[in-house]
Scaffold this active site. Structure first.
Site, PDB file in Angstrom:
ATOM      1  N   TRP A  85      10.006   7.499  -3.952  1.00 29.09           N
ATOM      2  CA  TRP A  85       9.977   8.972  -3.661  1.00 29.09           C
ATOM      3  C   TRP A  85       9.009   9.764  -4.429  1.00 29.09           C
ATOM      4  CZ3 TRP A  85      15.942  10.459  -3.960  1.00 29.09           C
ATOM      5  CH2 TRP A  85      16.562  10.001  -2.487  1.00 29.09           C
ATOM      6  N   LYS A  86       8.258   8.904  -5.093  1.00 34.68           N
ATOM      7  CA  LYS A  86       6.922   9.579  -5.952  1.00 34.68           C
ATOM      8  C   LYS A  86       7.414  10.852  -6.814  1.00 34.68           C
ATOM      9  CE  LYS A  86       3.793   7.292  -2.881  1.00 34.68           C
ATOM     10  NZ  LYS A  86       2.600   6.904  -2.126  1.00 34.68           N
ATOM     11  N   HIS A 136       1.881   0.613  -9.442  1.00 37.41           N
ATOM     12  CA  HIS A 136       1.668   1.251  -8.372  1.00 37.41           C
ATOM     13  C   HIS A 136       0.129   1.588  -8.186  1.00 37.41           C
ATOM     14  CE1 HIS A 136       1.613   4.253  -5.001  1.00 37.41           C
ATOM     15  NE2 HIS A 136       2.555   3.490  -4.641  1.00 37.41           N
ATOM     16  N   GLU A 191      -1.081   4.537  -7.620  1.00 35.03           N
ATOM     17  CA  GLU A 191      -1.214   5.719  -8.206  1.00 35.03           C
ATOM     18  C   GLU A 191      -1.252   5.761  -9.482  1.00 35.03           C
ATOM     19  OE1 GLU A 191       1.787   7.522  -5.630  1.00 35.03           O
ATOM     20  OE2 GLU A 191       0.591   7.180  -4.157  1.00 35.03           O
ATOM     21  N   GLU A 206      -0.202  -2.921  -1.170  1.00 30.56           N
ATOM     22  CA  GLU A 206      -0.337  -1.880  -0.776  1.00 30.56           C
ATOM     23  C   GLU A 206      -1.611  -1.490  -0.836  1.00 30.56           C
ATOM     24  OE1 GLU A 206       3.436   0.889  -1.229  1.00 30.56           O
ATOM     25  OE2 GLU A 206       2.512   1.025  -3.021  1.00 30.56           O
ATOM     26  N   SER A 219       1.833   3.880   4.722  1.00 33.55           N
ATOM     27  CA  SER A 219       1.903   4.650   5.792  1.00 33.55           C
ATOM     28  C   SER A 219       2.968   3.889   6.781  1.00 33.55           C
ATOM     29  CB  SER A 219       0.652   4.947   6.537  1.00 33.55           C
ATOM     30  OG  SER A 219      -0.225   5.673   5.744  1.00 33.55           O
ATOM     31  N   GLY A 227       6.704   5.021   1.291  1.00 38.06           N
ATOM     32  CA  GLY A 227       6.572   6.587   0.563  1.00 38.06           C
ATOM     33  C   GLY A 227       7.121   7.707   1.244  1.00 38.06           C
ATOM     34  N   GLY A 228       6.009   8.249   2.135  1.00 34.50           N
ATOM     35  CA  GLY A 228       6.484   9.524   2.530  1.00 34.50           C
ATOM     36  C   GLY A 228       7.737   9.500   3.744  1.00 34.50           C
TER      37      GLY A 228
HETATM   38  P1  13P Z   1       3.005   6.260   2.171  1.00 35.03           P
HETATM   39  O1  13P Z   1       4.249   5.532   2.771  1.00 35.03           O
HETATM   40  O2  13P Z   1       3.593   7.759   2.033  1.00 35.03           O
HETATM   41  O3  13P Z   1       1.592   5.686   2.602  1.00 35.03           O
HETATM   42  O4  13P Z   1       3.268   5.602   0.459  1.00 35.03           O
HETATM   43  C1  13P Z   1       3.217   4.352   0.355  1.00 35.03           C
HETATM   44  C2  13P Z   1       3.535   3.999  -1.086  1.00 35.03           C
HETATM   45  O5  13P Z   1       2.862   4.310  -1.934  1.00 35.03           O
HETATM   46  C3  13P Z   1       4.777   3.209  -1.385  1.00 35.03           C
HETATM   47  O6  13P Z   1       4.729   3.055  -2.620  1.00 35.03           O
END
Ligand code: 13P
Length: 250
Positions: A11-12, A95, A97, A167, A213, A234-235
């Site tokens: 969920w970031k 991750h 990020e 990823e 994605s 993620g999203g």
């Molecule tokens: P998205 O699915 O938003 O591209 O993010 C992927 C992600 O970083 C999951 O850890």
């Protein structure tokens, strides 16, 4: 082989504790027949709400990061001791990020990996190349280096608690998914690296997830690939209906 897929939501920095509790209560009946294992990693402050809402579901609840030390003067950080005291089920480490925005290096990530293993907490180690590295044909060597450094001093027995997530950085949050074939090629390379550095059994037992994605529309094609045993989303994991659809396709 009846290895179950893992569908994980990262969920970031989204959702409050109340939104977390509502989400888990709402999605639980929608995925009650799913075959896949469902992992959810909300923000730290939402972990108590997620754990409170969890009974009645089969979800595993985890953290998005942690420090490698058990405690200390590290302002703003969270330790494994804290996570374990709350009974979290897993932690995401390395991750992209964390690597690219917060400049975590492989040595720091490896210390966290070793701490999680020592403390018996399941971990998802994320790896993946940037667009520049892909365009320079460095994908294979980047993956090998991240695996070698991230899993340094990890024994074959320790691998029982390790999940890998491929990823590609250029596919995260951009809407650009790697094609199933591109993802499969990378996963195949990762599997071969696990055979080389551990053995065939370890390589086969390890779940390798794809992230970047992932959506209800592309998840089946990805999961149909031989070496993709789950996704890290993620999203699309933030919306009950889209995440439920992904889980039910797993
Ligand atoms: P998205 O699915 O938003 O591209 O993010 C992927 C992600 O970083 C999951 O850890």
């Amino acid at each position: 082989m009846d290895k179950r897929n893992i569908i994980a939501g990262n969920w970031k920095m989204y959702k409050t504790p109340k939104e977390t509790e509502d989400f888990i209560k709402e999605i639980t009946p929608k995925v009650s027949k799913a075959r896949a294992l469902v992992y959810i990693a909300p923000p730290f402050v939402c972990l108590p709400a997620a754990l409170r809402a969890k009974p009645g579901s089969n979800f595993l609840i985890g953290a998005q990061n942690m420090h490698d030390e058990l405690e200390g003067a590290f302002t703003g950080e969270i330790s494994i001791k804290m996570l374990k005291s709350m009974n979290v089920d897993f932690v995401i480490l390395g991750h992209s990020e964390r690597r690219h925005v917060f400049k975590e290096d492989d040595a720091f990530i490896n210390r966290k990996v070793l701490t999680a293993i020592k403390e018996n907490l399941q971990l998802i180690l994320c790896i993946g190349e940037t667009l520049e590295q892909r365009e320079n044909n460095q994908t294979d060597e980047v993956l090998e280096s991240q695996i070698l450094k991230g899993l340094k001093n990890v024994t074959p027995q320790d691998m029982e608690n390790v999940i890998l997530a491929y990823e590609p950085v250029w596919a995260i949050g951009t809407g650009k998914t790697a094609t199933p074939q591109m993802a499969e090629t990378a996963h195949c390379h990762i599997r071969k690296l696990l055979i080389k550095h551990f053995d065939k059994n370890i390589a086969n037992q390890t779940n390798i997830l794809y992230g970047g994605s992932v959506k209800p529309q592309n998840v089946s094609d990805l999961l149909n690939q031989e070496n993709i045993e789950g996704v890290l989303v993620g999203g699309a994991s933030l919306d009950v209906n889209s995440f439920a659809e992904i889980v039910n396709k797993g």
